[in-house]
Design a protein around this motif. Structure first.
Motif, PDB file in Angstrom:
ATOM      1  N   LYS A 169       0.324  -1.203   0.101  1.00 18.79           N
ATOM      2  CA  LYS A 169      -0.297  -0.313   0.245  1.00 18.79           C
ATOM      3  C   LYS A 169       1.100   1.515   0.584  1.00 18.79           C
ATOM      4  N   ARG A 170       0.339   2.055  -0.327  1.00 19.27           N
ATOM      5  CA  ARG A 170       1.008   3.352  -0.505  1.00 19.27           C
ATOM      6  C   ARG A 170       0.872   4.215   0.729  1.00 19.27           C
ATOM      7  N   ALA A 171       1.598   5.179   1.386  1.00 16.90           N
ATOM      8  CA  ALA A 171       1.249   5.928   2.691  1.00 16.90           C
ATOM      9  C   ALA A 171       2.613   6.837   2.737  1.00 16.90           C
ATOM     10  N   VAL A 172       2.465   7.798   4.123  1.00 15.86           N
ATOM     11  CA  VAL A 172       2.719   8.680   4.146  1.00 15.86           C
ATOM     12  C   VAL A 172       4.200   8.761   5.783  1.00 15.86           C
ATOM     13  N   THR A 173       5.293   8.777   6.077  1.00 14.44           N
ATOM     14  CA  THR A 173       5.826   9.356   6.814  1.00 14.44           C
ATOM     15  C   THR A 173       6.017  10.496   7.079  1.00 14.44           C
ATOM     16  N   ASN A 174       4.919  11.894   7.832  1.00 14.37           N
ATOM     17  CA  ASN A 174       5.253  12.607   8.385  1.00 14.37           C
ATOM     18  C   ASN A 174       6.510  13.020   8.978  1.00 14.37           C
ATOM     19  N   ILE A 175       7.130  13.633   8.769  1.00 13.51           N
ATOM     20  CA  ILE A 175       8.794  13.968   9.957  1.00 13.51           C
ATOM     21  C   ILE A 175       8.385  14.949  11.075  1.00 13.51           C
ATOM     22  N   VAL A 176       7.486  15.944  10.667  1.00 10.20           N
ATOM     23  CA  VAL A 176       7.841  16.213  11.829  1.00 10.20           C
ATOM     24  C   VAL A 176       7.476  15.145  13.237  1.00 10.20           C
ATOM     25  N   CYS A 177       6.401  14.388  13.469  1.00 12.60           N
ATOM     26  CA  CYS A 177       5.837  13.991  14.945  1.00 12.60           C
ATOM     27  C   CYS A 177       6.378  11.878  13.778  1.00 12.60           C
ATOM     28  N   ASP A 178       7.894  11.771  13.053  1.00 15.42           N
ATOM     29  CA  ASP A 178       8.210  10.551  12.646  1.00 15.42           C
ATOM     30  C   ASP A 178       7.083   9.888  12.285  1.00 15.42           C
ATOM     31  N   ASN A 179       5.778  10.421  12.114  1.00 18.00           N
ATOM     32  CA  ASN A 179       4.206   9.358  12.252  1.00 18.00           C
ATOM     33  C   ASN A 179       3.180   8.677  10.877  1.00 18.00           C
ATOM     34  N   THR A 180       3.342   7.991  11.135  1.00 18.52           N
ATOM     35  CA  THR A 180       2.422   7.060   9.625  1.00 18.52           C
ATOM     36  C   THR A 180       1.126   7.892   9.274  1.00 18.52           C
ATOM     37  N   MET A 181       1.036   8.457   7.554  1.00 20.29           N
ATOM     38  CA  MET A 181       0.076   8.479   7.950  1.00 20.29           C
ATOM     39  C   MET A 181      -0.775   8.145   6.741  1.00 20.29           C
ATOM     40  N   GLY A 182      -1.949   8.316   5.948  1.00 19.01           N
ATOM     41  CA  GLY A 182      -2.652   7.652   4.691  1.00 19.01           C
ATOM     42  C   GLY A 182      -1.772   8.500   3.994  1.00 19.01           C
ATOM     43  N   ALA A 183      -1.560   7.893   2.257  1.00 20.89           N
ATOM     44  CA  ALA A 183      -1.323   8.731   1.374  1.00 20.89           C
ATOM     45  C   ALA A 183      -2.680   9.686   0.864  1.00 20.89           C
ATOM     46  N   GLY A 184      -3.968   8.701   0.840  1.00 22.56           N
ATOM     47  CA  GLY A 184      -5.463   9.573   1.214  1.00 22.56           C
ATOM     48  C   GLY A 184      -5.670   9.891   2.513  1.00 22.56           C
ATOM     49  N   LEU A 185      -5.500  11.460   3.224  1.00 22.15           N
ATOM     50  CA  LEU A 185      -5.810  11.581   4.725  1.00 22.15           C
ATOM     51  C   LEU A 185      -7.535  11.342   4.465  1.00 22.15           C
ATOM     52  N   ALA A 186      -7.820  11.652   3.648  1.00 19.45           N
ATOM     53  CA  ALA A 186      -9.640  11.837   3.857  1.00 19.45           C
ATOM     54  C   ALA A 186     -10.664  10.256   3.488  1.00 19.45           C
ATOM     55  N   GLU A 187      -9.642   9.350   2.987  1.00 14.33           N
ATOM     56  CA  GLU A 187     -10.340   8.270   2.375  1.00 14.33           C
ATOM     57  C   GLU A 187      -9.597   6.856   2.788  1.00 14.33           C
ATOM     58  N   SER A 188     -10.392   5.751   2.642  1.00 11.00           N
ATOM     59  CA  SER A 188      -9.169   4.585   2.454  1.00 11.00           C
ATOM     60  C   SER A 188      -8.320   4.590   1.239  1.00 11.00           C
ATOM     61  N   GLY A 189      -7.049   4.141   1.888  1.00 11.06           N
ATOM     62  CA  GLY A 189      -5.847   3.966   1.061  1.00 11.06           C
ATOM     63  C   GLY A 189      -5.260   3.028  -0.153  1.00 11.06           C
TER      64      GLY A 189
END
Length: 342
Positions: A169-189
């Motif tokens: 799956k596609r995902a995103v690492t948010n650098i400021v907090c080292d958190n994992t987030m979905g590539a599509g925040l508002a919907e299922s990735g």
């Protein structure tokens, strides 16, 4: 956290691109006298195979003690999978189970999906090696005009304990907090799941098309960040969101105490924390507050925070948190009648 846990994480999680993303959380730091698990650039494929995947999952018949004779009887249609290096039992399965070896499915097949050599940003083992993941990233960190730094990645995971199907799956690492987030925040990735059965195969062409691959993740995530940063959330709307997200029980007791603590923590993140406050007053700030709370502040039971966070990333539970946050916020903004864009 015990030294044993630190040693396990050092040996079984590898973190790359630290020159671009900074070092990971304290629990991933290497210990004195051990091989460092941080890499300034991409993690060499050879290191992942040597340090993490340098063993095989060996199939073995299962025997049970007979209540009649006291002897051992072979369990029909059941097999166990054990680590070849230490004998640890990973899981029990029926005869139709199809193993997905880590090096083949999390390195070779990802390379086939990308039609290129992989640049591994992180990789690791969980649950004594019964679960594994590999994350492939682009070399450069992306910064949006709104000041959000992130790294898009293609994430692959599988297991030998039956806890999850093989997933890409596609995902995103948010650098400021080292958190994992979905590539599509508002919907299922977008993701591809392959069962551990003999009739389930990864069709590369279909998978490439469905995932849109790693490079298109940046455009999608950047567009969503822009929209959320342009969506104003007033202090009154934030209070209404807290009421909807974490209702306050009327009766005094443990439930009320826990709700008060959670609301206070979320308010602190929203107003003062460097990982959230730069986007105070926007919908993106709300997502950041809840996501950061879930990763870094929420009480962890029956697991270490490091393992809990990575398992949530693997299973997609952390993406569900972001989706639920935005769904609640949308209801609040609609109800207050104050939805506006900057």
């Amino acid at each position: 956290m015990s030294r044993e846990t630190l040693e396990w994480l050092n040996k079984n999680t590898l973190i790359g691109f630290t020159e671009k993303r900074g070092t990971a959380w304290h629990y991933r730091r290497s210990l004195q006298g051990t091989e460092p698990n941080h890499y300034s650039g991409a993690i060499p494929v050879e290191d992942v195979k040597r340090r993490l995947f340098g063993w095989e999952a060996v199939s073995s018949p299962v025997y049970v003690e007979s209540p009649l004779t006291g002897g051992l009887e072979r369990a029909p249609d059941r097999r166990a999978y054990l680590r070849s290096d230490n004998g640890y039992i990973l899981g029990y399965f029926g005869e139709g189970y199809e193993p997905h070896p880590y090096d083949e499915w999390l390195i070779d097949k990802i390379a086939s999906l990308l039609d290129a050599e992989v640049s591994i940003g992180s990789a690791g083992l969980l649950r004594e090696g019964a679960v594994a993941w590999v994350s492939v990233e682009v070399p450069e960190t992306i910064t949006t005009p709104e000041g959000v730094e992130f790294r898009p990645n293609l994430f692959g995971a599988t297991s030998f304990d039956g806890s999850l199907t093989t997933t890409f799956k596609r995902a995103v690492t948010n650098i400021v907090c080292d958190n994992t987030m979905g590539a599509g925040l508002a919907e299922s990735g977008q993701e591809i799941k392959i069962k551990h059965s003999r009739n389930s195969k990864l069709r590369l062409a279909e998978a490439r098309e469905a995932l849109n691959l790693i490079y298109q993740t940046a455009d999608r995530f950047s567009a969503e960040v822009k929209h959320l940063c342009e969506t104003t959330v007033t202090d009154r709307q934030w209070d209404a969101f807290l009421d909807a997200h974490t209702p306050m029980p009327e009766d005094k007791g443990q439930s009320r105490t826990l709700a008060e603590k959670k609301r206070d923590t979320l308010a602190r993140l929203w107003n003062h924390d460097a990982r959230v406050a730069p986007w105070h007053g926007t919908a993106y700030g709300v997502v950041q507050a809840v996501n950061t709370y879930t990763h870094h502040e929420q009480t962890v039971r029956n697991a270490q925070r490091a393992e809990r966070n990575m398992l949530r990333a693997i299973t997609g539970d952390i993406h569900k948190v972001d989706h639920a946050t935005l769904a609640t916020l949308a209801t609040v903004l609609d109800d207050t009648g104050l939805m506006a864009t900057a």
